[in-house]
Design a protein around this motif. Sequence first.
Motif, mmCIF file in Angstrom:
data_model
loop_
_atom_site.group_PDB
_atom_site.id
_atom_site.type_symbol
_atom_site.label_atom_id
_atom_site.label_comp_id
_atom_site.label_asym_id
_atom_site.label_seq_id
_atom_site.Cartn_x
_atom_site.Cartn_y
_atom_site.Cartn_z
ATOM 1 N N ALA A 131 83.390 20.392 63.460
ATOM 2 C CA ALA A 131 84.642 21.146 63.552
ATOM 3 C C ALA A 131 85.799 20.207 63.240
ATOM 4 O O ALA A 131 85.715 18.997 63.481
ATOM 5 N N LYS A 132 86.882 20.776 62.699
ATOM 6 C CA LYS A 132 88.045 19.965 62.329
ATOM 7 C C LYS A 132 89.312 20.533 62.969
ATOM 8 O O LYS A 132 89.420 21.731 63.209
ATOM 9 N N ILE A 133 90.257 19.614 63.226
ATOM 10 C CA ILE A 133 91.544 20.028 63.787
ATOM 11 C C ILE A 133 92.582 18.959 63.444
ATOM 12 O O ILE A 133 92.235 17.792 63.212
ATOM 13 N N GLU A 134 93.847 19.353 63.402
ATOM 14 C CA GLU A 134 94.948 18.405 63.231
ATOM 15 C C GLU A 134 95.734 18.357 64.526
ATOM 16 O O GLU A 134 96.136 19.401 65.057
ATOM 17 N N LEU A 135 95.931 17.154 65.050
ATOM 18 C CA LEU A 135 96.603 17.006 66.336
ATOM 19 C C LEU A 135 97.502 15.782 66.322
ATOM 20 O O LEU A 135 97.057 14.672 66.019
ATOM 21 N N ASP A 136 98.773 15.988 66.623
ATOM 22 C CA ASP A 136 99.753 14.902 66.754
ATOM 23 C C ASP A 136 99.775 13.981 65.536
ATOM 24 O O ASP A 136 99.827 12.752 65.658
ATOM 25 N N GLY A 137 99.715 14.573 64.360
ATOM 26 C CA GLY A 137 99.866 13.789 63.145
ATOM 27 C C GLY A 137 98.598 13.162 62.615
ATOM 28 O O GLY A 137 98.637 12.449 61.614
ATOM 29 N N ARG A 138 97.461 13.423 63.258
ATOM 30 C CA ARG A 138 96.188 12.904 62.760
ATOM 31 C C ARG A 138 95.220 14.058 62.514
ATOM 32 O O ARG A 138 95.248 15.063 63.223
ATOM 33 N N LYS A 139 94.345 13.890 61.541
ATOM 34 C CA LYS A 139 93.286 14.858 61.273
ATOM 35 C C LYS A 139 91.997 14.342 61.911
ATOM 36 O O LYS A 139 91.645 13.169 61.750
ATOM 37 N N TRP A 140 91.320 15.235 62.647
ATOM 38 C CA TRP A 140 90.159 14.851 63.429
ATOM 39 C C TRP A 140 88.927 15.650 63.033
ATOM 40 O O TRP A 140 89.026 16.832 62.670
ATOM 41 N N ILE A 141 87.761 14.995 63.129
ATOM 42 C CA ILE A 141 86.473 15.646 62.902
ATOM 43 C C ILE A 141 85.645 15.492 64.174
ATOM 44 O O ILE A 141 85.470 14.375 64.681
ATOM 45 N N ALA A 142 85.164 16.612 64.700
ATOM 46 C CA ALA A 142 84.405 16.605 65.946
ATOM 47 C C ALA A 142 82.976 17.056 65.712
ATOM 48 O O ALA A 142 82.706 17.880 64.827
ATOM 49 N N LEU A 143 82.069 16.508 66.503
ATOM 50 C CA LEU A 143 80.690 16.963 66.554
ATOM 51 C C LEU A 143 80.442 17.479 67.967
ATOM 52 O O LEU A 143 80.563 16.720 68.930
ATOM 53 N N PHE A 144 80.125 18.771 68.097
ATOM 54 C CA PHE A 144 79.948 19.349 69.422
ATOM 55 C C PHE A 144 78.559 19.967 69.558
ATOM 56 O O PHE A 144 77.947 20.398 68.572
ATOM 57 N N ALA A 145 78.079 19.986 70.803
ATOM 58 C CA ALA A 145 76.753 20.520 71.108
ATOM 59 C C ALA A 145 76.905 21.818 71.889
ATOM 60 O O ALA A 145 77.326 21.806 73.044
ATOM 61 N N SER A 146 76.569 22.922 71.260
ATOM 62 C CA SER A 146 76.734 24.226 71.908
ATOM 63 C C SER A 146 75.772 24.418 73.073
ATOM 64 O O SER A 146 75.994 25.274 73.925
ATOM 65 N N GLU A 147 74.715 23.615 73.146
ATOM 66 C CA GLU A 147 73.770 23.754 74.253
ATOM 67 C C GLU A 147 74.349 23.235 75.572
ATOM 68 O O GLU A 147 73.786 23.489 76.631
ATOM 69 N N ILE A 148 75.463 22.496 75.501
ATOM 70 C CA ILE A 148 76.151 22.036 76.719
ATOM 71 C C ILE A 148 77.404 22.891 76.864
ATOM 72 O O ILE A 148 78.384 22.682 76.151
ATOM 73 N N PRO A 149 77.403 23.872 77.753
ATOM 74 C CA PRO A 149 78.465 24.896 77.799
ATOM 75 C C PRO A 149 79.755 24.406 78.447
ATOM 76 O O PRO A 149 80.194 24.921 79.477
ATOM 77 N N ILE A 150 80.379 23.396 77.853
ATOM 78 C CA ILE A 150 81.636 22.858 78.353
ATOM 79 C C ILE A 150 82.670 22.926 77.241
ATOM 80 O O ILE A 150 82.450 22.388 76.148
ATOM 81 N N THR A 151 83.785 23.588 77.493
ATOM 82 C CA THR A 151 84.826 23.702 76.465
ATOM 83 C C THR A 151 85.825 22.556 76.525
ATOM 84 O O THR A 151 86.534 22.311 75.556
ATOM 85 N N SER A 152 85.927 21.869 77.671
ATOM 86 C CA SER A 152 86.804 20.706 77.771
ATOM 87 C C SER A 152 86.206 19.555 76.978
ATOM 88 O O SER A 152 84.988 19.452 76.835
ATOM 89 N N GLY A 153 87.084 18.677 76.489
ATOM 90 C CA GLY A 153 86.615 17.522 75.740
ATOM 91 C C GLY A 153 87.445 16.301 76.064
ATOM 92 O O GLY A 153 88.329 16.347 76.932
ATOM 93 N N PRO A 154 87.210 15.187 75.367
ATOM 94 C CA PRO A 154 87.989 13.979 75.621
ATOM 95 C C PRO A 154 89.428 14.130 75.146
ATOM 96 O O PRO A 154 89.738 14.965 74.298
ATOM 97 N N TYR A 155 90.297 13.308 75.720
ATOM 98 C CA TYR A 155 91.705 13.294 75.365
ATOM 99 C C TYR A 155 92.289 14.703 75.493
ATOM 100 O O TYR A 155 92.092 15.348 76.523
ATOM 101 N N LYS A 156 92.987 15.213 74.492
ATOM 102 C CA LYS A 156 93.590 16.551 74.554
ATOM 103 C C LYS A 156 92.720 17.609 73.868
ATOM 104 O O LYS A 156 93.162 18.747 73.704
ATOM 105 N N PHE A 157 91.527 17.231 73.486
ATOM 106 C CA PHE A 157 90.687 18.143 72.714
ATOM 107 C C PHE A 157 89.981 19.143 73.627
ATOM 108 O O PHE A 157 89.432 18.769 74.671
ATOM 109 N N SER A 158 89.993 20.393 73.212
ATOM 110 C CA SER A 158 89.408 21.449 74.031
ATOM 111 C C SER A 158 89.215 22.695 73.176
ATOM 112 O O SER A 158 89.758 22.799 72.076
#
Length: 271
Positions: A131-158
């Motif tokens: 998944a990709k997102i732009e946050l605070d002037g940077r472009k980010w690429i995330a790898l997430f595991a849907s088998e772990i049902p947590i929507t919170s993430g590190p830093y401000k990512f959620s």
Amino acid sequence: MFKFKCANFLLFFYFLSGIFFCSSQNYRVLYKVNFHPQKNKTILKTEYMRLETLSKSKSIFYNQINKSDSIYSLSGNATPYLRFTITQDDKKYNYYGYFNDLFFVFNEPLKLDWQIGNKTSSFNGYKVQEAKIELDGRKWIALFASEIPITSGPYKFSGLPGLILKIYSEDGDYNFEMVELIKGSSENFSNTFQTSRYINLKKKKIANYIANFLKDPGSHSFTLQNTYGDRFDYSFSGERNSSYREMNEYIKNVHELYNNPIDNKIYILIF
């Protein structure tokens, strides 16, 4: 007959409650953070930060040095650069930080406009999706595991339908990787985190305070402290003498050690 039906209903209720409890267990996730603290420099720093989930969408994220844990010795750093704590609750986050003598907190809505792709791969034994997102002037690429049902993430990512196991900026300056996942831990940093000393301010006001300080640090009072706990209190005498000039030069050099913050706005001095 009525009592029997009620008993069955209660058993069924308890059964469902058990399922819900098991599916909403808390997690403690340790992330290894590799980053370039200085712009246009190849110097790479490593720190460890931990995410503790309090529910599916509530969490606290902090530097591991805030707790007495031997895992932090892996970084070889006694004084952290990433000196902030972030809590998430539904659709907003609170950012707790400090600069000189100002302990501040501000809150903003979480950014949730992810672009989820179909690409999948494997990371640390988990099937992950990109998944990709732009946050605070940077472009980010995330790898997430849907088998772990947590929507919170590190830093401000959620907001992703699964726990973020890895997220990195496209410019290569910041990289978060999960190195430890503990399920069902009773430890909770939020129970000991003291929020009373933090002043609730607007982010813009904090940025202005920091910018004004950096323009002329020698005209302010501040405390310097090294990793051994030695302290030196500096107070502006009102005269722009040699002491004033030395402090301005010192703070300028210190600031250059960390002039590439994650969001390019909230600077943290490493005294």
